[in-house]
Design a protein around this motif. Structure first.
Motif, PDB file in Angstrom:
ATOM      1  N   ARG A   1      -3.826  -4.229  -6.104  1.00 17.60           N
ATOM      2  CA  ARG A   1      -3.547  -3.587  -4.809  1.00 17.60           C
ATOM      3  C   ARG A   1      -2.166  -3.960  -4.306  1.00 17.60           C
ATOM      4  NH1 ARG A   1      -9.251  -3.412  -1.789  1.00 17.60           N
ATOM      5  NH2 ARG A   1      -9.420  -1.151  -1.768  1.00 17.60           N
TER       6      ARG A   1
ATOM      7  N   PHE B   1       0.254  -2.020  -6.300  1.00 12.47           N
ATOM      8  CA  PHE B   1       0.209  -0.602  -5.931  1.00 12.47           C
ATOM      9  C   PHE B   1       0.948  -0.339  -4.620  1.00 12.47           C
ATOM     10  CE2 PHE B   1      -2.133   2.532  -3.352  1.00 12.47           C
ATOM     11  CZ  PHE B   1      -1.762   3.669  -4.042  1.00 12.47           C
ATOM     12  N   ARG B   2       0.818  -1.275  -3.670  1.00 16.65           N
ATOM     13  CA  ARG B   2       1.491  -1.054  -2.385  1.00 16.65           C
ATOM     14  C   ARG B   2       3.006  -1.022  -2.540  1.00 16.65           C
ATOM     15  NH1 ARG B   2      -1.580  -5.435   0.001  1.00 16.65           N
ATOM     16  NH2 ARG B   2      -3.675  -4.630   0.268  1.00 16.65           N
ATOM     17  N   SER B   3       3.494  -1.667  -3.575  1.00 15.03           N
ATOM     18  CA  SER B   3       4.954  -1.616  -3.755  1.00 15.03           C
ATOM     19  C   SER B   3       5.382  -0.484  -4.688  1.00 15.03           C
ATOM     20  CB  SER B   3       5.489  -2.957  -4.243  1.00 15.03           C
ATOM     21  OG  SER B   3       5.054  -3.183  -5.544  1.00 15.03           O
TER      22      SER B   3
ATOM     23  N   PRO C   1       3.570   2.873  -4.918  1.00 10.27           N
ATOM     24  CA  PRO C   1       2.487   3.854  -4.736  1.00 10.27           C
ATOM     25  C   PRO C   1       2.746   5.176  -5.443  1.00 10.27           C
ATOM     26  CG  PRO C   1       3.794   3.701  -2.749  1.00 10.27           C
ATOM     27  CD  PRO C   1       4.318   2.655  -3.676  1.00 10.27           C
TER      28      PRO C   1
ATOM     29  N   LEU D   1      -5.610   1.052 -10.731  1.00  9.70           N
ATOM     30  CA  LEU D   1      -6.292   0.576  -9.518  1.00  9.70           C
ATOM     31  C   LEU D   1      -7.691   1.187  -9.418  1.00  9.70           C
ATOM     32  CD1 LEU D   1      -5.751  -1.099  -6.927  1.00  9.70           C
ATOM     33  CD2 LEU D   1      -5.090   1.007  -5.831  1.00  9.70           C
TER      34      LEU D   1
ATOM     35  N   ARG E   1     -12.730   9.643  -2.374  1.00 11.78           N
ATOM     36  CA  ARG E   1     -12.973   9.076  -1.057  1.00 11.78           C
ATOM     37  C   ARG E   1     -11.987   7.956  -0.708  1.00 11.78           C
ATOM     38  NH1 ARG E   1     -15.692   4.895  -0.478  1.00 11.78           N
ATOM     39  NH2 ARG E   1     -16.336   4.183   1.568  1.00 11.78           N
ATOM     40  N   GLY E   2     -11.468   7.318  -1.701  1.00 12.69           N
ATOM     41  CA  GLY E   2     -10.607   6.159  -1.444  1.00 12.69           C
ATOM     42  C   GLY E   2     -11.439   4.904  -1.296  1.00 12.69           C
ATOM     43  N   PHE E   3     -10.783   3.779  -1.176  1.00 19.51           N
ATOM     44  CA  PHE E   3     -11.504   2.513  -1.030  1.00 19.51           C
ATOM     45  C   PHE E   3     -10.616   1.458  -0.399  1.00 19.51           C
ATOM     46  CE2 PHE E   3     -10.103   3.259  -5.404  1.00 19.51           C
ATOM     47  CZ  PHE E   3      -9.178   2.250  -5.583  1.00 19.51           C
TER      48      PHE E   3
ATOM     49  N   MET F   1      11.379   5.504   1.834  1.00 23.21           N
ATOM     50  CA  MET F   1      10.527   4.778   0.903  1.00 23.21           C
ATOM     51  C   MET F   1      10.243   3.371   1.407  1.00 23.21           C
ATOM     52  SD  MET F   1      11.966   6.208  -2.674  1.00 23.21           S
ATOM     53  CE  MET F   1      13.630   6.383  -2.140  1.00 23.21           C
TER      54      MET F   1
ATOM     55  N   TRP G   1       7.928   1.489   0.875  1.00 24.11           N
ATOM     56  CA  TRP G   1       7.368   0.597  -0.146  1.00 24.11           C
ATOM     57  C   TRP G   1       8.458  -0.046  -1.015  1.00 24.11           C
ATOM     58  CZ3 TRP G   1       5.574   5.553   0.819  1.00 24.11           C
ATOM     59  CH2 TRP G   1       6.237   6.584   0.148  1.00 24.11           C
ATOM     60  N   ASP G   2       9.663   0.496  -0.933  1.00 23.40           N
ATOM     61  CA  ASP G   2      10.761  -0.111  -1.692  1.00 23.40           C
ATOM     62  C   ASP G   2      11.502  -1.174  -0.877  1.00 23.40           C
ATOM     63  OD1 ASP G   2      10.391   1.202  -4.034  1.00 23.40           O
ATOM     64  OD2 ASP G   2      11.873   2.770  -3.678  1.00 23.40           O
TER      65      ASP G   2
ATOM     66  N   THR H   1       2.055  10.690  -1.970  1.00 24.60           N
ATOM     67  CA  THR H   1       2.171   9.246  -2.229  1.00 24.60           C
ATOM     68  C   THR H   1       1.564   8.465  -1.068  1.00 24.60           C
ATOM     69  OG1 THR H   1       4.172   9.608  -3.501  1.00 24.60           O
ATOM     70  CG2 THR H   1       3.827   7.393  -2.684  1.00 24.60           C
TER      71      THR H   1
ATOM     72  N   ASN I   1      -2.133   8.454  -1.203  1.00 28.50           N
ATOM     73  CA  ASN I   1      -2.619   7.450  -2.159  1.00 28.50           C
ATOM     74  C   ASN I   1      -2.622   6.063  -1.529  1.00 28.50           C
ATOM     75  OD1 ASN I   1      -3.046   9.210  -4.203  1.00 28.50           O
ATOM     76  ND2 ASN I   1      -1.181   8.716  -5.341  1.00 28.50           N
ATOM     77  N   LEU I   2      -1.535   5.764  -0.821  1.00 32.87           N
ATOM     78  CA  LEU I   2      -1.426   4.446  -0.195  1.00 32.87           C
ATOM     79  C   LEU I   2      -2.561   4.213   0.791  1.00 32.87           C
ATOM     80  CD1 LEU I   2       2.244   3.652   0.789  1.00 32.87           C
ATOM     81  CD2 LEU I   2       0.615   2.120  -0.256  1.00 32.87           C
TER      82      LEU I   2
ATOM     83  N   LYS J   1      -5.421   5.811   0.890  1.00 33.89           N
ATOM     84  CA  LYS J   1      -6.736   5.862   0.255  1.00 33.89           C
ATOM     85  C   LYS J   1      -7.043   4.601  -0.539  1.00 33.89           C
ATOM     86  CE  LYS J   1      -8.200   9.698  -1.893  1.00 33.89           C
ATOM     87  NZ  LYS J   1      -8.065  10.983  -2.639  1.00 33.89           N
ATOM     88  N   TYR J   2      -6.048   4.118  -1.245  1.00 34.26           N
ATOM     89  CA  TYR J   2      -6.329   3.017  -2.178  1.00 34.26           C
ATOM     90  C   TYR J   2      -5.633   1.706  -1.822  1.00 34.26           C
ATOM     91  CZ  TYR J   2      -7.140   7.307  -4.897  1.00 34.26           C
ATOM     92  OH  TYR J   2      -7.547   8.541  -5.315  1.00 34.26           O
ATOM     93  N   GLY J   3      -4.847   1.734  -0.759  1.00 36.52           N
ATOM     94  CA  GLY J   3      -4.017   0.558  -0.452  1.00 36.52           C
ATOM     95  C   GLY J   3      -4.777  -0.631   0.109  1.00 36.52           C
ATOM     96  N   GLY J   4      -6.046  -0.419   0.490  1.00 38.52           N
ATOM     97  CA  GLY J   4      -6.843  -1.532   0.969  1.00 38.52           C
ATOM     98  C   GLY J   4      -6.673  -1.788   2.438  1.00 38.52           C
ATOM     99  N   ALA J   5      -6.893  -3.046   2.815  1.00 42.38           N
ATOM    100  CA  ALA J   5      -6.985  -3.385   4.239  1.00 42.38           C
ATOM    101  C   ALA J   5      -5.629  -3.408   4.942  1.00 42.38           C
ATOM    102  CB  ALA J   5      -7.647  -4.748   4.373  1.00 42.38           C
ATOM    103  N   ASP J   6      -4.551  -3.207   4.214  1.00 45.59           N
ATOM    104  CA  ASP J   6      -3.219  -3.227   4.813  1.00 45.59           C
ATOM    105  C   ASP J   6      -3.095  -2.096   5.838  1.00 45.59           C
ATOM    106  OD1 ASP J   6      -0.595  -3.528   5.345  1.00 45.59           O
ATOM    107  OD2 ASP J   6       0.126  -2.594   3.508  1.00 45.59           O
TER     108      ASP J   6
END
Lengths: 291, 410, 170
Positions: free
Chosen positions: A198, A201-203, A205, A214, A289-291, B277, B279-280, B384, B387-388, B390-395
């Motif tokens: 994760r 991925f955040r850096s 995406p 992921l 759905r995402g997670f 960007m 994320w960069d 993009t 995606n962040l 959806k999948y980036g988590g608790a951030d």
């Protein structure tokens, strides 16, 4: 540094920052004013490789090599280009030529090792990475290749030791984070691997591979995958053993406790169906759905 | 002694290193109206006497005549670094309202610049205020409450232990008005606006980047209240985990030092940054006390797009356009995309006319057809970002984006 | 792509790709397993042999395949005899009981899986390397179906021969 040198530095930094449009504009200005400068040709080749414009990269490299056939940077870029385009035989010849001329350059050994691993010559990759580390014990590419070989050969202790070294020397580098994921995954520590992934991925995406990895890792670490742990851990060998155990238990049950045979068969078939259908369904569901 | 151009040329033929003769020769060419030849001579002079301002000033004047204001500004900036530099009113005036330097070949140090170069005062004719920005109403409200009011009324906010100044990161897809918004924020704050664009960043990569960066911050401190705006922050504060060069590490470290210094040393300095960007950008930049506040600048909404169509079509022959419909049909389009759509529609009309049709005006159908064939440039970014989220988590760094994607049903 | 397990320093700069050509992707472990499961020992011998060929290891590892084929012919013939014998041998009836006919199928499949494991094990590192390097796998459908059909056909032939032999003997 001369103006040309400064300009080269600017363009190189733009390429590093993935500002390919800006780099391209500066390069075309630079090449139009200094058409014979090999440095700009190499930068144009680098840009071509980065943007998958391999034809332009090759043209520029050939032009640079025609001027300076011994230029190490041009030959290294040619090696990278040949690897990118799948011309592994030519890539090997190029890197061997470089190593003959620069036998003490650890990075070239590491590059050759990477090519060998990519072409599944594992022992040679290991030997080359070892040589790279002998010449430069801090060579991170050699360390990563060695770590990959350790994971491939199931030498988890060696992999962990190497990972510690990598993290100590370069804790925030992206390639180190990927190495952490690799080691964690090889040890089936999926939840921890997911956390590291994760962060990666955040850096990045916009990296499709990172997204796919992921999602894959989230599936592996999902609670509903717990019943499939034996299959996750032992793969298809586990499947084979489970099948044999199931057949044997049904056979024995039929002989000694026939009243439980049908329940056993239903349970076993249910497990098989679950192991076949659930992971792809879960993957689709989590992707949507995402997670 | 006044020599002719020919005589001066002969002197130089005999002794090409006679810099005084070269200076006179360049001046003579300039006076004779041969600015291009004059420019070449001034540039030769710069090479021969890199520490003297005269060559750079002559080059700047020639470039002004040749209408390359961006290059002229760079030459003028180089002159400011010379020991014998004295401000030149004619050049100051000529370069004041010129365009910001475009991306171009930059050699030598361009920063620090002369005291007021690149600084746009609030009173300048080029001011942009919130009223000039079409749409973005919620965003403007948020910015006013979170940024501008604390800046304008520091006493009131101090009572509640809220500080003025600090860092704010504007992020979002390209072409959606981040730079415009930053400029408007500076003007609404009634502050000096110091803009650090990509060409300045390129200059900062040359030589002593850390010193150049420090000089930029010093300039902001000297002009309080001020807004120091870093456009394309990712280029300057590129993530160290992705960078290969030591150069990036040292620049980011200095940037962090300066940002940390700002909190203690400087009130009334607002540091804005924009990036496509986020994320960069090095993660350390987003820690408390640095760019700890971030605002998502989304693509313009339907009303804003309608208004853009209206504004951009002024003076173009059109027939019965429903701007509201155009705005609604061009979902996710940025300002630049709308320019593209209009150009495409114009091409269609011109093609019709060229093929023997009658002269006609631009119609709703032309624009709608152009919209249908157009993929908004913001889509890659939004995918993009999706995606962040959806999948980036608790951030929660991207919660504004999440809210936008929900409302936009992406 | 064949390689010795130990590469000396002297060999480091000798090219290896020129000898075998560029590498080719492998059929996945999953494809091999399912081919063995559904197609039996001869099917997996064929598919695994293709993978060995892609790895450039068919020649040095040919003995494995010869041995595997011999063992398969023996085991399959024996199982076919068990099935064809009427009545089956008493010791077999004692062990298998009512499941005597089905057990032959299970044992055949178990043998195919064991054979797959033995053939796969030396190449496991290559499969893992391909996975670690993200190289992807070859599309297995055509080859796997062809291998299964081939495997079934050989099983059928052996079964037929054994059945004739048993009939002739009785």
């Amino acid at each position: 540094m001369t103006d040309v040198g400064l300009l080269r530095q600017q363009i190189a930094l733009l390429i590093e920052r993935k500002r390919y449009g800006d780099a391209g504009r500066l390069l075309s200005e630079a090449i139009s004013s200094e058409p014979e400068d090999p440095g700009f040709k190499l930068l144009a080749a680098r840009l071509g490789i980065a943007t998958a414009d391999y034809r332009s990269a090759r043209d520029n490299l050939e032009a640079a090599l025609a001027q300076h056939p011994d230029n190490a940077e041009a030959r290294q870029l040619m090696f990278e280009l040949l690897c990118e385009t799948g011309q592994f035989v030519e890539a090997e010849q190029t890197i061997i030529g470089l190593l003959h001329d620069y036998p003490e350059e650890a990075y070239f050994y590491a590059l050759y090792a990477a090519l060998m691993l990519k072409t599944l010559h594992i022992d040679k990759a290991a030997a080359l990475a070892r040589e790279g580390l002998r010449l430069d014990p801090t060579s991170s590419l050699s360390q990563v290749i060695s770590l990959m070989v350790d994971v491939i050969e199931d030498r988890s202790h060696d992999a962990s030791r190497r990972l510690e070294e990598l993290v100590r020397e370069n804790p925030d580098a992206l390639h180190v984070a990927w190495s952490v994921v690799l080691v964690l995954q090889s040890r089936h520590r999926y939840a921890e691997a997911l956390q590291v992934l994760r962060g990666i991925f955040r850096s990045v995406p916009d990296d499709k591979e990172a997204v796919a990895a992921l999602i894959e890792m989230r599936v592996l670490s999902h609670w509903s995958m717990l019943p499939l742990t034996p299959l996750q851990r032992y793969g298809w060998v586990g499947s084979g053993v489970l099948w044999a155990v199931a057949v044997l238990s049904v056979f024995l049950a039929d002989r000694f406790a026939p009243q439980i045979t049908s329940s056993l068969v239903v349970f076993y078939l249910g497990y098989v169906v679950y192991s076949w259908l659930w992971p792809p369904m879960l993957k689709r569901w989590l992707s949507a759905r995402g997670f | 002694m006044s020599e002719t151009i020919e005589e001066l040329a002969e002197i130089l033929l005999r002794d090409p290193f006679d810099t005084q003769a070269r200076a006179r020769y360049a001046d003579a060419l300039y006076e004779a109206g041969d600015w291009q030849a004059g420019l070449e001579q001034y540039r030769l002079l710069c090479r021969q006497e890199p520490t003297a301002a005269a060559g750079f000033l002559g080059a700047a004047r020639s470039l002004v005549k040749l209408e390359d204001l961006a290059a002229a500004r760079i030459e003028y900036d180089k002159a400011t670094d010379c020991g014998d530099f004295e401000p030149q009113d004619d050049l100051e005036i000529a370069l004041k309202d010129g365009p910001a330097p475009a991306l171009r070949v930059v050699g030598g140090r361009a920063v620090p610049r002369s005291e007021d170069a690149d600084i746009v005062r609030i009173s300048s004719a080029r001011t942009t205020r919130f009223v000039d920005i079409v749409g973005m109403e919620d965003l403007k409200k948020t910015v006013r409450l979170r940024i501008i009011d604390p800046f304008l009324k520091p006493g009131l906010f101090a009572k509640f232990k809220k500080r003025a100044g600090g860092g704010l990161l504007l992020y979002g897809p390209p072409g959606c008005g981040k730079t415009l918004l930053a400029r408007a924020i500076a003007n609404e704050c009634d502050a000096t606006f110091i803009h650090v664009g990509i060409s300045d960043v390129l200059s900062m990569w040359i030589g002593a980047s850390e010193q150049n960066l420090r000089a930029m911050f010093d300039k902001a401190r000297a002009h309080r209240p001020s807004v120091l705006f870093f456009d394309e922050l990712d280029a300057l504060a590129y993530s160290r985990s992705k960078a290969q060069s030591d150069h990036t590490r040292s620049t980011v470290n200095e940037f962090l030092n300066q940002l940390d210094g700002m909190a203690g040393e400087n009130e009334q300095v607002l540091i804005l940054a924009a990036t496509n960007m986020p994320w960069d950008v090095d993660p350390a930049m987003k820690r408390p006390g640095r760019f700890d506040r971030s605002i998502f600048v989304p693509p313009p909404d339907a009303a804003a797009r309608a208004e853009m169509f209206r504004a951009k079509l002024v003076g173009v022959p059109t027939k019965r356009l429903d701007y509201q419909k155009l705005g609604e049909s061009s979902a996710y389009a940025s300002g630049a995309d709308i320019d593209g759509i209009i150009e495409e529609a114009k091409d269609r009309v011109l093609a019709d006319i060229m093929e023997g049709g009658e002269d006609r005006a631009l119609t709703q159908d032309d624009l709608l057809a152009a919209i249908r064939d157009f993929e908004p440039s913001t889509m890659d970014w939004l995918r993009t970002a999706r995606n962040l989220v959806k999948y980036g988590g608790a951030d929660k760094s991207y919660k504004d984006v999440e809210a936008y994607l929900k409302t936009a049903r992406l | 792509m064949s390689e010795d397990n130990h590469v000396g320093r002297a060999d480091l700069l000798s090219p290896v790709l020129g000898e075998t050509g560029p590498p080719e992707p492998l059929f996945s472990t999953r494809a091999e397993f399912l081919t063995a499961f559904f197609g039996g020992p001869f099917a997996i011998l064929l598919l695994s042999g293709m993978n060995a060929n892609f790895l450039g290891r068919l020649k040095p590892d040919l003995w494995r395949y010869v041995l595997g084929t011999a063992a398969s012919v023996f085991v399959v013939s024996f199982l076919a005899w068990l099935r064809a014998a009427d009545p089956p041998p008493a010791w077999y009836i004692d062990v298998a009981g009512d499941q005597a006919r089905q057990a032959v199928r299970w044992i055949s499949r178990l043998f195919a899986l064991v054979l797959w494991f033995l053939l796969w094990l030396p190449y496991r590192r290559y499969h893992k390397a391909a996975e670690v390097m993200g190289l992807g796998n070859r599309n297995p459908w055509k080859a796997a179906i062809a291998s299964v059909v081939f495997g079934m056909f050989v099983l059928f032939l052996i079964g037929l021969n054994v059945a004739f032999a048993v009939q002739g003997a009785s």
